[in-house]
Design an enzyme around this catalytic site. Structure first.
Site, PDB file in Angstrom:
ATOM      1  N   SER A 321       0.838  -1.204   0.000  1.00 43.42           N
ATOM      2  CA  SER A 321       0.000   0.000   0.000  1.00 43.42           C
ATOM      3  C   SER A 321       0.870   1.249   0.000  1.00 43.42           C
ATOM      4  CB  SER A 321      -0.919  -0.001   1.222  1.00 43.42           C
ATOM      5  OG  SER A 321      -1.661   1.194   1.298  1.00 43.42           O
ATOM      6  N   TRP A 324       2.302   1.666  -3.431  1.00 44.41           N
ATOM      7  CA  TRP A 324       1.271   2.146  -4.367  1.00 44.41           C
ATOM      8  C   TRP A 324       1.286   3.665  -4.452  1.00 44.41           C
ATOM      9  CZ3 TRP A 324      -2.801   5.484  -3.913  1.00 44.41           C
ATOM     10  CH2 TRP A 324      -3.754   5.484  -4.934  1.00 44.41           C
ATOM     11  N   HIS A 325       1.619   4.329  -3.338  1.00 39.91           N
ATOM     12  CA  HIS A 325       1.566   5.789  -3.300  1.00 39.91           C
ATOM     13  C   HIS A 325       2.664   6.450  -4.114  1.00 39.91           C
ATOM     14  CE1 HIS A 325      -1.224   5.144   0.074  1.00 39.91           C
ATOM     15  NE2 HIS A 325      -1.634   6.359  -0.182  1.00 39.91           N
ATOM     16  N   GLY A 326       3.709   5.744  -4.448  1.00 45.25           N
ATOM     17  CA  GLY A 326       4.730   6.364  -5.264  1.00 45.25           C
ATOM     18  C   GLY A 326       6.024   5.601  -5.294  1.00 45.25           C
ATOM     19  N   PHE A 472       0.039   9.913  -7.645  1.00 42.11           N
ATOM     20  CA  PHE A 472       0.073   8.512  -7.231  1.00 42.11           C
ATOM     21  C   PHE A 472      -0.647   7.619  -8.224  1.00 42.11           C
ATOM     22  CE2 PHE A 472      -0.098  10.674  -2.867  1.00 42.11           C
ATOM     23  CZ  PHE A 472       1.271  10.884  -2.876  1.00 42.11           C
TER      24      PHE A 472
END
Length: 472
Positions: A321, A324-326, A472
């Site tokens: 997770s 996933w943000h970057g 993102f």
């Protein structure tokens, strides 16, 4: 959403949708598709090909998974969907990150002659959202939760529905697709609720998030010379900036969808009133956390198989997770910190104690216990924003260390703190109704124009155009 272009785009599509093509659902869906592609292509028309090919692959995969009785064949087509979408996402979002990380790792063993080979890759806005959305369609068909549609136009409209295309919510086919396939009827109350959400979301983005963002940038760019109390204020400001920016986008998306007779899932439910970290993640970016829960955490075993296996699964979910943000180690480390916070709750058996209730559900004010719980949770989350916002993990830790070492009692509060003071009591009042689905009253004719006027005044001076989660 916060552009002059959208101010003209939305009414035109709305008029065509309800007044010109309202008697033909197929034409309405085609209009949604063309409008969504136009909406996305206005940013960069060349990247429309990625959305189209992702749509085409999962439409084809969904049909073949459903008609096949052979488990191996069904797994093959599901793997095709997952591999294709993750390859698409991995190349455009993580290629340079993995190359840089590999070169840095090899250099630890003395191979310093290697050069970093990277590509000038543009990150397509929304790719993290629509790839997950198409994958969930194939996964739901594989698990026999839904049946595929043969209507390609409607399916393509589901994938590219412009209100939630570039920053969510990440919709499920089981919720959105049936609404697209069914004739819609305009409802005045639904339309008013939509306008409320649009204006409230715009207010949070333009008036609050963008105003806080200017101060946040100054603090983080010059954190080494700042006083500790200012650094603490910078973290608080960023926490509210990212919340108002992202939840504001979600409100506008949900409100815009309502104007077209479509209900999207809730994406935020006042996470800063959470009483522990588990409740925080059940209220923050709900469409993503439930996606990982349903399509990754549960399939790899979830909480079955003993304590240590559950801990391993929790670590996997939070780290992925974070990634996933970057494409940065800061996001991975951010996910790891939250995993450890969540695991500490799991070990004492309190990770699911607040799954349905709202804080101070039957009272105007929280109890002392609830106030303490919210304070601890907010402080924990706020500290992790230092890693999330910084360019590197070391910068994040240096920020926190300086905040402690140089801390002093603030003698005056920054004037911009007024935006936090405005948001918190309003959120508290509406904490049981994040969709603002109140009955229409005379207050609408007072509050909505006030919000509109405030947005108009602040947008002229806004230093930000994009929403934070576009990256993102």
């Amino acid at each position: 959403f916060n552009s002059i272009d959208f101010l003209f785009f939305l009414p035109i599509v709305f008029i065509l949708y309800w007044f010109i093509f309202n008697n033909n659902i197929k034409v309405q869906n085609f209009l949604l598709l063309i409008s969504s592609y136009f909406f996305y292509g206005w940013w960069d028309w060349r990247l429309l090909f990625l959305i189209f090919i992702s749509t085409l692959v999962d439409y084809y995969v969904g049909q073949n998974i459903y008609i096949s009785k052979n488990r191996r064949v069904r797994k093959f087509y599901l793997s095709l969907s997952i591999i294709f979408n993750l390859t698409l996402l991995g190349f455009f979002k993580y290629f340079n990150f993995f190359i840089d990380s590999w070169v840095n790792f090899i250099s630890l063993f003395g191979y310093n002659h290697l050069s970093t080979w990277t590509l000038n890759i543009v990150l397509p806005i929304g790719i993290s959202f629509y790839t997950f959305q198409t994958m969930s369609y194939s996964l739901d068909i594989y698990y026999r939760k839904i049946k595929p549609t043969k209507d390609f136009i409607s399916f393509a409209s589901f994938v590219s529905f412009f209100p939630q295309l570039v920053a969510g919510p990440i919709e499920r086919a089981s919720n959105l697709l049936p609404q697209i396939l069914t004739k819609r009827v305009f409802k005045y109350e639904q339309g008013v609720q939509g306008l409320r959400l649009i204006l409230w979301g715009m207010f949070k983005k333009v008036v609050i998030a963008d105003s806080l963002g200017v101060r946040v940038d100054v603090i983080f760019e010059n954190y080494q010379s700042m006083d500790g109390s200012v650094l603490l204020l910078g973290l608080v400001y960023f926490g509210f900036q990212v919340y108002c920016d992202f939840s504001g986008y979600s409100d506008i998306a949900i409100g815009t969808a309502k104007l077209f007779g479509i209900e999207l899932m809730s994406n935020f439910k006042f996470p800063y009133f959470a009483r522990d970290i588990g409740e925080f993640w059940r209220r923050w970016h709900i469409s993503l956390t439930t996606w990982f829960r349903d399509y990754l955490y549960i399939p790899i075993g979830g909480s079955k198989g003993g304590k240590w296996k559950t801990i391993k699964n929790i670590l996997i979910i939070f780290i992925i997770s974070g990634l996933w943000h970057g494409a940065n180690w800061t996001f991975i480390f951010y996910g790891l910190i939250h995993a450890l916070l969540y695991i500490s709750l799991f070990l004492i058996g309190k990770n699911r104690q607040y799954t349905t209730s709202v804080v101070a559900e039957n009272n105007w004010f929280p109890s002392i216990k609830e106030l303490f719980q919210m304070g601890v949770t907010f402080f924990s989350v706020t500290m992790t924003w230092a890693i999330f916002r910084s360019d590197s993990i070391s910068d994040g830790f240096n920020y926190l260390i300086l905040m402690v070492i140089k801390f002093s009692i603030p003698t005056n509060i920054d004037n911009i703190f007024v935006f936090v003071m405005v948001l918190v009591p309003i959120d508290w009042i509406i904490r049981k109704n994040e969709r603002l689905s109140f009955r229409i009253s005379w207050l609408d004719y007072i509050i909505l124009p006030i919000l509109g006027f405030a947005i108009f005044e602040f947008i002229k001076f806004s230093a930000y155009n994009q929403f934070i989660y576009f990256q993102f």
